[in-house]
Design a protein around this motif. Sequence first.
Motif: not given
Ligand code: PMM
Length: 267
Positions: A9-11, A82-84, A101-103, A172-174, A208-210, A244-246
Amino acid sequence: MGCLVMGIVNATPDSFSDGGRYLDPDLAVAHGLRLRELGADILDIGGESTRPGAVRVTPEIEQERVLPVVHALAAAGAVVSIDTMNASTAVAAVAAGARIVNDVSGGLADPDLLAAVAATGADVALGHWRGHSDDMYAQAQYDDIEREVAAELVGRVEAAAAAGINPARVILDPGLGFAKRGDQNWRVLRALPQLVGLGPRLLVGASRKGFLAAALGGEASEARRDLATAVTSVLAADAGAWAVRVHDVVATRDALTIARAWQEGKA
Ligand code: PMM
């Protein structure tokens, strides 16, 4: 397959593929609730785009975007991450109900983040990262990418432990697309079992990545990127990924369901 699905959910006004769609908090909350109904186990809320070339926002603006969304979705019973990259946003989001917390920077962007998260008791997802979006491709230089990504991730687990975070709380996330161009992402994905072998739960964000579009011959439509993402979700799950984050939760959920039926010999 037992892999969890994290719905995005990208705000934000400018995210990679869905920027601007859910900037209004009510729309973001409705989108999150819909993703949960569709089978998302975790909802990942972000208020700052990390797309290549993205302009950074202040933590205040980021918090204005995400906190109402985190609060509403957590209150509705969702597991929220929270993606921050900002310590203050991480702490405020956990107070609003986030459990992870997703950094993407693995604690490198804000030197206060790891200690701040340690004090909250939340889980933390640490991405492989070498620099902010404006110059991350300059950092995409590797002699042995599989070994270097693994070693740098181990370094982040150690930094988290030094800041007081129990390694059992680390994910962990690659960092697909972060300081990685084209085929470098495929090299990392091929080495996923080794990254799973590091110990912590592994989260994979290919959505959806490049590099997926590039593998399909260039500019692929959103539908084609979502299908490619669902395939990577199954392969990541098979390699031992924890989640997986989708964006397209249905496609990944269906793909994982079919893969499980295949493995178990029953639907
Ligand atoms: N990629 C994006 C944003 N947040 N978080 C994690 N954990 N892993 C990722 O690969 C990651 C992320 C960028 O993608 P978006 O702009 O489509 O959200």
